[in-house]
Design a protein around this motif. Structure first.
Motif, short mmCIF file in Angstrom:
data_model
loop_
_atom_site.label_atom_id
_atom_site.label_comp_id
_atom_site.label_asym_id
_atom_site.label_seq_id
_atom_site.Cartn_x
_atom_site.Cartn_y
_atom_site.Cartn_z
N LEU A 95 0.83 -1.21 0.00
CA LEU A 95 0.00 0.00 0.00
C LEU A 95 0.86 1.25 0.00
O LEU A 95 0.67 2.16 -0.81
N PHE A 96 1.84 1.31 0.89
CA PHE A 96 2.70 2.49 0.97
C PHE A 96 3.52 2.67 -0.30
O PHE A 96 3.71 3.80 -0.77
N ALA A 99 1.00 4.06 -2.90
CA ALA A 99 0.42 5.37 -2.58
C ALA A 99 1.45 6.50 -2.57
O ALA A 99 1.12 7.64 -2.89
N GLN A 100 2.69 6.20 -2.22
CA GLN A 100 3.71 7.24 -2.07
C GLN A 100 4.50 7.45 -3.36
O GLN A 100 5.69 7.19 -3.42
N THR A 109 -4.70 4.77 -6.02
CA THR A 109 -4.40 3.62 -5.16
C THR A 109 -5.66 3.12 -4.47
O THR A 109 -6.37 3.89 -3.83
#
Length: 149
Positions: A95-96, A99-100, A109
Motif C-alpha cells: 500500500l505504501f 500510494a507514495q 491507489t
C-alpha cells in the motif's frame, strides 16, 4: 478496454472477483503477468503495446515492494490504478509503495487485496463511463443491485 497487469501469478486469486465484475459488465480486458523487477524489458514493451492497442485504463496489482504500478505510470499517460496485494506485512508495504508516488507520476491507489481489486475495476468503469454512456448505466444498475442486497 482495460489492461490488468499483475506482478506475480500468486496475485491471480486476488483478482478473480475483479475479473467476474468485468465479465458481468461486458468490458473487454486483457490480463498479463509481468514483473517490474524480473522482466522490465517485457513490461516496457507491453506498455507500448497497450498504448498502440488503444487501451484506456491500466490496473496494476503487486505485492511486497509493489513497484509495478509506479513503473507503469512512469512510462505512460494512461490512467493507472494500483492494487496492493497482501504480503508478509499484511499488504501495508504494498500500500505504501503504491500510494507514495513522487510528484508528477500519479497512481490511483485502491485498498489491499480482493476489495481493492474490485474497487479498481469499478473505478476504471467510472473513468470509462465518461466516454461510454452504456457503462454509466451499468454502474447505476450495479449500485442499485448492491443496495438491494
Amino acid at each position: 478496454m482495460i489492461s490488468i497487469i499483475l506482478g506475480s501469478r500468486s496475485d491471480l486469486p486476488e483478482m478473480e472477483e475483479a475479473e467476474k465484475v468485468l465479465k458481468d459488465f461486458g468490458v473487454k480486458y486483457e490480463l498479463q503477468v509481468i514483473s517490474a523487477h524480473r522482466n522490465p524489458e517485457k513490461l516496457r514493451a507491453y506498455i507500448k503495446e497497450v498504448e498502440e492497442k488503444n487501451f484506456e485504463v491500466i490496473i496494476a496489482a503487486a505485492g511486497m515492494a509493489a513497484h509495478l504500478p509506479g513503473v507503469i505510470a512512469s512510462q505512460t499517460i494512461l490512467p493507472v490504478i494500483g492494487v496492493p496485494m497482501k504480503s508478509e506485512l499484511l499488504g501495508l508495504d504494498s500500500l505504501f509503495s503504491i500510494a507514495q508516488m513522487p510528484r508528477g507520476i500519479p497512481v490511483a491507489t485502491m485498498g489491499i487485496g480482493k476489495a481493492g481489486a474490485v474497487n479498481a475495476v469499478l473505478f476504471a468503469m467510472e473513468i470509462l463511463s465518461l466516454k461510454y454512456p452504456e457503462y454509466k448505466e451499468k454502474m447505476r444498475k450495479y449500485r442499485e443491485r448492491m443496495r438491494n442486497e
